[in-house]
Scaffold this motif. Structure first.
Motif, PDB file in Angstrom:
ATOM      1  N   ALA A 253      59.424   6.719   7.743  1.00 45.63           N
ATOM      2  CA  ALA A 253      60.471   6.285   6.812  1.00 45.63           C
ATOM      3  C   ALA A 253      60.833   7.445   5.893  1.00 45.63           C
ATOM      4  N   ASN A 254      62.076   7.475   5.466  1.00 43.75           N
ATOM      5  CA  ASN A 254      62.520   8.508   4.538  1.00 43.75           C
ATOM      6  C   ASN A 254      63.148   7.815   3.332  1.00 43.75           C
ATOM      7  N   SER A 255      62.307   7.449   2.383  1.00 46.58           N
ATOM      8  CA  SER A 255      62.785   6.713   1.204  1.00 46.58           C
ATOM      9  C   SER A 255      63.595   7.593   0.262  1.00 46.58           C
ATOM     10  N   ALA A 256      63.604   8.904   0.489  1.00 43.56           N
ATOM     11  CA  ALA A 256      64.420   9.812  -0.325  1.00 43.56           C
ATOM     12  C   ALA A 256      65.896   9.720   0.047  1.00 43.56           C
ATOM     13  N   VAL A 257      66.192   9.025   1.151  1.00 49.74           N
ATOM     14  CA  VAL A 257      67.574   8.858   1.611  1.00 49.74           C
ATOM     15  C   VAL A 257      68.084   7.499   1.120  1.00 49.74           C
ATOM     16  N   SER A 258      69.180   7.509   0.373  1.00 50.14           N
ATOM     17  CA  SER A 258      69.753   6.252  -0.111  1.00 50.14           C
ATOM     18  C   SER A 258      70.450   5.528   1.049  1.00 50.14           C
ATOM     19  N   GLU A 259      70.796   4.277   0.827  1.00 49.59           N
ATOM     20  CA  GLU A 259      71.521   3.520   1.859  1.00 49.59           C
ATOM     21  C   GLU A 259      72.853   4.189   2.187  1.00 49.59           C
ATOM     22  N   ALA A 260      73.556   4.655   1.166  1.00 47.75           N
ATOM     23  CA  ALA A 260      74.848   5.329   1.388  1.00 47.75           C
ATOM     24  C   ALA A 260      74.653   6.625   2.175  1.00 47.75           C
ATOM     25  N   GLU A 261      73.622   7.380   1.842  1.00 47.40           N
ATOM     26  CA  GLU A 261      73.351   8.627   2.568  1.00 47.40           C
ATOM     27  C   GLU A 261      72.962   8.342   4.011  1.00 47.40           C
ATOM     28  N   ALA A 262      72.171   7.300   4.227  1.00 48.15           N
ATOM     29  CA  ALA A 262      71.776   6.935   5.588  1.00 48.15           C
ATOM     30  C   ALA A 262      72.998   6.544   6.410  1.00 48.15           C
ATOM     31  N   ALA A 263      73.928   5.828   5.794  1.00 50.09           N
ATOM     32  CA  ALA A 263      75.162   5.450   6.491  1.00 50.09           C
ATOM     33  C   ALA A 263      75.986   6.684   6.839  1.00 50.09           C
ATOM     34  N   THR A 264      76.066   7.626   5.915  1.00 47.69           N
ATOM     35  CA  THR A 264      76.788   8.876   6.164  1.00 47.69           C
ATOM     36  C   THR A 264      76.142   9.652   7.302  1.00 47.69           C
ATOM     37  N   LEU A 265      74.828   9.764   7.268  1.00 46.28           N
ATOM     38  CA  LEU A 265      74.112  10.493   8.320  1.00 46.28           C
ATOM     39  C   LEU A 265      74.277   9.814   9.675  1.00 46.28           C
ATOM     40  N   ALA A 266      74.170   8.494   9.700  1.00 45.66           N
ATOM     41  CA  ALA A 266      74.310   7.760  10.962  1.00 45.66           C
ATOM     42  C   ALA A 266      75.701   7.966  11.550  1.00 45.66           C
ATOM     43  N   LYS A 267      76.713   7.870  10.718  1.00 46.19           N
ATOM     44  CA  LYS A 267      78.085   8.057  11.183  1.00 46.19           C
ATOM     45  C   LYS A 267      78.270   9.469  11.747  1.00 46.19           C
ATOM     46  N   TRP A 268      77.741  10.450  11.057  1.00 43.86           N
ATOM     47  CA  TRP A 268      77.844  11.846  11.502  1.00 43.86           C
ATOM     48  C   TRP A 268      77.114  12.053  12.833  1.00 43.86           C
ATOM     49  N   ILE A 269      75.887  11.565  12.912  1.00 43.12           N
ATOM     50  CA  ILE A 269      75.108  11.723  14.147  1.00 43.12           C
ATOM     51  C   ILE A 269      75.850  11.098  15.329  1.00 43.12           C
ATOM     52  N   LEU A 270      76.359   9.900  15.125  1.00 45.16           N
ATOM     53  CA  LEU A 270      77.064   9.217  16.219  1.00 45.16           C
ATOM     54  C   LEU A 270      78.380   9.887  16.605  1.00 45.16           C
ATOM     55  N   SER A 271      78.891  10.733  15.719  1.00 44.98           N
ATOM     56  CA  SER A 271      80.141  11.463  16.033  1.00 44.98           C
ATOM     57  C   SER A 271      79.896  12.696  16.892  1.00 44.98           C
ATOM     58  N   LEU A 272      78.643  13.105  17.014  1.00 44.76           N
ATOM     59  CA  LEU A 272      78.310  14.321  17.765  1.00 44.76           C
ATOM     60  C   LEU A 272      78.280  13.999  19.257  1.00 44.76           C
ATOM     61  N   LYS A 273      79.165  14.629  19.989  1.00 45.84           N
ATOM     62  CA  LYS A 273      79.211  14.346  21.423  1.00 45.84           C
ATOM     63  C   LYS A 273      79.257  15.613  22.205  1.00 45.84           C
TER      64      LYS A 273
END
Length: 108
Positions: free
Chosen positions: A88-108
Motif C-alpha cells: 500500500a502507498n498511503s502517501a498517495v491521496s485518492e486524487a493522486e491515485a486517480a491521476t496516476l491510474a489514468k496516466w498509466i492506462l493511457s500508456l500504449k
C-alpha cells in the motif's frame, strides 16, 4: 469566415490540446517519481513490478479499470502479476491515485 481560417483555427486548437496533454503526461510521470512508484515500476520495462505499458495492455477496455487501479495504487495488491505483492502507498491521496491510474492506462 473562410475555410482556410477555420482550418487554421482547428489546427491551432489541436496543437494546443496536444501540448496540454503532453504537459499532463509529464506531470503524471513526475508524480509517479515523487511518490516513489518508479522504484518498482518503469514505463516500458519490468522491475520489481510490471511495466506501466503492460498494466495498460492488461486493463485495456476493462470497465472500471481506472478506479480499480487507483485502489490498488493506494491499498496495494497481491497475486495480480504473480506472487509479488505491491505494498500500500498511503502517501498517495485518492486524487493522486486517480491521476496516476489514468496516466498509466493511457500508456500504449
Amino acid at each position: 469566415m473562410s475555410k482556410s481560417l477555420i482550418s487554421l483555427s482547428a489546427l491551432s486548437a489541436l496543437a494546443l490540446s496536444a501540448g496540454l496533454l503532453s504537459g499532463a503526461a509529464q506531470a503524471s510521470e513526475d508524480l509517479a517519481k515523487a511518490k516513489f512508484c518508479v522504484g518498482c515500476h518503469q514505463i516500458d520495462k519490468k522491475l520489481l513490478g510490471p511495466a506501466y505499458k503492460d498494466v495498460a495492455k492488461k486493463y485495456a477496455g476493462v470497465a472500471g479499470a481506472e478506479g480499480d487501479l487507483a485502489k490498488k495504487i493506494r491499498g496495494g495488491s497481491k497475486g495480480v502479476w504473480g506472487g509479488a505483492e505491491m505494498p500500500a502507498n498511503s502517501a498517495v491521496s485518492e486524487a493522486e491515485a486517480a491521476t496516476l491510474a489514468k496516466w498509466i492506462l493511457s500508456l500504449k
